[in-house]
Write an enzyme that holds these catalytic residues in place. Structure first.
Site, PDB file in Angstrom:
ATOM      1  N   ARG A  70      -8.157  -9.848   2.783  1.00  0.00           N
ATOM      2  CA  ARG A  70      -9.227  -9.213   2.007  1.00  0.00           C
ATOM      3  C   ARG A  70      -8.724  -8.181   1.015  1.00  0.00           C
ATOM      4  NH1 ARG A  70     -11.034 -11.225   6.065  1.00  0.00           N
ATOM      5  NH2 ARG A  70      -9.277 -10.214   7.040  1.00  0.00           N
ATOM      6  N   THR A  71      -7.923  -7.243   1.514  1.00  0.00           N
ATOM      7  CA  THR A  71      -7.545  -6.118   0.655  1.00  0.00           C
ATOM      8  C   THR A  71      -6.744  -6.600  -0.549  1.00  0.00           C
ATOM      9  OG1 THR A  71      -7.506  -4.720   2.608  1.00  0.00           O
ATOM     10  CG2 THR A  71      -6.444  -3.850   0.646  1.00  0.00           C
ATOM     11  N   LYS A  99      16.950  -8.171   2.111  1.00  0.00           N
ATOM     12  CA  LYS A  99      18.383  -7.935   1.863  1.00  0.00           C
ATOM     13  C   LYS A  99      18.776  -6.516   2.240  1.00  0.00           C
ATOM     14  CE  LYS A  99      18.158 -10.946  -2.184  1.00  0.00           C
ATOM     15  NZ  LYS A  99      18.017 -10.866  -3.619  1.00  0.00           N
ATOM     16  N   ARG A 120       0.919  -1.782   0.750  1.00  0.00           N
ATOM     17  CA  ARG A 120       0.595  -1.803   2.191  1.00  0.00           C
ATOM     18  C   ARG A 120       1.916  -1.834   2.938  1.00  0.00           C
ATOM     19  NH1 ARG A 120      -3.779  -5.323   5.404  1.00  0.00           N
ATOM     20  NH2 ARG A 120      -5.072  -3.747   4.394  1.00  0.00           N
ATOM     21  N   HIS A 148      -6.483   4.076   5.265  1.00  0.00           N
ATOM     22  CA  HIS A 148      -6.808   2.983   4.359  1.00  0.00           C
ATOM     23  C   HIS A 148      -7.924   3.517   3.462  1.00  0.00           C
ATOM     24  CE1 HIS A 148      -7.376  -0.834   2.669  1.00  0.00           C
ATOM     25  NE2 HIS A 148      -7.542  -1.596   3.737  1.00  0.00           N
TER      26      HIS A 148
END
Lengths: 322, 177
Positions: A70-71, A99, A120, A148
């Site tokens: 969703r986000t 890496k 995120r 959030h």
């Protein structure tokens, strides 16, 4: 006269305070700024139906070190709706993190390609850390179990839209209040308004001390183990999932699980104008039979998330005129 | 005169010498040091925590003297720690401030106090301690990050992590040493 005052205060905030700004925590915003954001979000509603080119030539980088549906889609859709472009990745395996590159280096590279970064990350405080290194604005799209903030803004927008106000409401946050980043941000956001907050969770998943203390310093808060005892009182019920993996003892989870499921039987005692919100994804904490009732507003939240994020992107990138 | 009487007489004479020289038993217990640091006005009951926070473990060289529950005009009772042959650096002084915010540090050279300072808890603490919230970014070994805390209270100690917002108290600091 009195009803004009909040409106006047709201207008004292201008679009310029958002230009180039990081969005790390709800705590970094004043009520007036949040009110202003919500007003711009409502102005974005027609653009969400059509499209615009106010962000033409701008690039947003989405760095998602944790899974998201969703986000990420919501941010990307918001950018496309405003005529901008999106680059990024959705799993660390697809990035140079694999890496061994660290976050500080990653954002210093990405800033050369993009006008803003949406991040995120599983670490708490990661967005604040990234913002210290990045020269372009960083938007926190979820930092571990910490916060959030854009979810909280869209939750507020939904409450405002559905109830016509936020002040004076009695709001219950239910479920995993300890590890749920959306409830932390929402609790901070609601404490900017004259709300009464009911926190409903198993003992093990009580809200974090720092959140409780900060919120309790501004508004009335009470903690509960059972939703039924407060259900007749509340105007808004915000549900989050109780995750099995949070319990060291599976028997304990099985014991409490049933108490945190909302179905038609539980809702018999609810006010007729109660609205139920959920940040999604839902698993089984709201029975599907609730979806078709007037209580359910969680799918409207998704749409509201689009306009709130459109407003935020436009404000931060300086596309909203005074 | 038997052996016991000789011993009793010797002790009596020694006590009298001490009284004549104006030394009480207390001053004998906490004697002066030649070179080193005296940490005075430690909140009563925290002397051992100061020892711990300075990394003194009994295997290090030099005499360490601890006095606990010493009468104090300022604090009622206080603890004192004397560390022979070691002058504390500013980082160590900051650490002491976290658990004993009223302490004074006296640097001693050749039996004389050459420097005296009250510890002062800064409003922001950088690098001295770690965040006890494991998923905090400041605990990442792969990032160029220094833990930063805002001091929200001295007694009881209340620190807030700049990055994750986690609140820590005195017990969280002591756990790290």
């Amino acid at each position: 006269m009195s009803y004009l005052l909040p409106l006047m205060v709201c207008f004292m905030v201008s679009a310029s305070v958002f230009i180039g700004r990081d969005v790390i925590s709800v705590k970094d915003f004043t009520r007036e700024e949040v009110d202003y954001l919500l007003r711009i979000a409502s102005e974005m509603e027609p653009l969400a139906e059509s499209s615009s080119d106010i962000l033409k030539g701008k690039i947003m980088a989405t760095l998602f070190f944790e899974p998201s549906t969703r986000t990420k889609l919501s941010f990307e859709a918001a950018m496309y709706k405003l005529g901008g472009l999106v680059i990024g990745f959705s799993e660390p395996e697809a990035s140079s993190m694999k890496k061994g590159e660290n976050l500080a280096d990653t954002v210093r590279v990405v800033e050369k390609y993009a006008d803003m970064i949406v991040l995120r990350h599983p670490a708490e405080g990661a967005a604040r850390f990234a913002a210290e290194y990045a020269k372009v604005p960083v938007i926190n799209a979820g930092s571990g179990a910490e916060e959030h903030p854009t979810q909280a803004f869209l939750d507020l927008y939904t409450i405002m839209k559905e109830k016509g106000r936020i002040d004076g409401l009695k709001i219950a946050l239910m479920g995993d209040l300890r590890y749920g980043r959306t409830v932390h941000s929402l609790a901070y956001a609601l404490s900017l308004y004259k709300t009464k907050l009911f926190l409903v969770s198993p003992e093990l998943l009580r809200i974090r001390r720092e959140v409780l203390e900060d919120v309790n310093a501004r508004i009335e808060v009470s903690e509960h183990s059972n939703i039924e005892e407060i259900l007749p009182e509340i105007d808004v019920l915000y549900v989050t999932r109780i995750q099995k993996e949070r319990f060291p003892d599976l028997a304990e989870y099985t014991k409490v699980r049933g108490s945190y499921v909302i179905d038609l039987n539980v809702l018999r005692r609810a006010r007729s104008d109660l609205i139920i919100l959920h940040p999604l994804p839902r698993v089984d904490e709201i029975a599907s039979e609730v979806d078709s009732t007037p209580f359910a507003r969680y799918f409207q939240q998704v749409k509201n998330g689009l306009v709130v994020r459109m407003a935020l992107l436009a404000l931060i990138l300086g596309a909203v005129k005074e | 005169m038997n052996a016991e009487s000789w011993e009793t007489l010797f002790m009596r004479i020694l006590q009298n010498i001490c009284l004549v020289l104006g030394m009480s038993r207390r001053t004998l217990r906490v004697s002066k040091i030649r070179d080193g640091t005296v940490i005075d006005h430690i909140t009563s009951g925290h002397a051992l925590n100061v020892i711990k926070i300075l990394g003194i473990n009994g295997r290090s060289n030099g005499i360490v003297t601890i006095a606990m529950n010493v009468p104090s005009q300022k604090l009622g009772v206080k603890d004192i720690v004397k560390v022979e042959g070691r002058e504390l650096n500013p980082e160590e002084v900051n650490r002491i401030a976290l658990i004993a915010p009223h302490a004074t540090i006296n640097i001693i050279r050749n039996f004389k106090v050459v420097e005296k300072q009250r510890v002062k808890l800064p409003s922001i603490i950088q690098g001295t301690i770690k965040c006890t919230n494991p998923p905090c970014i400041s605990n990442s070994e792969n990032e160029p990050v220094k833990p930063i805390f805002y001091v929200e209270g001295e007694e009881p100690l209340r620190l807030r992590c700049h990055y994750c917002g986690h609140i820590m108290g005195k017990e969280d600091v002591l756990k790290q040493y």
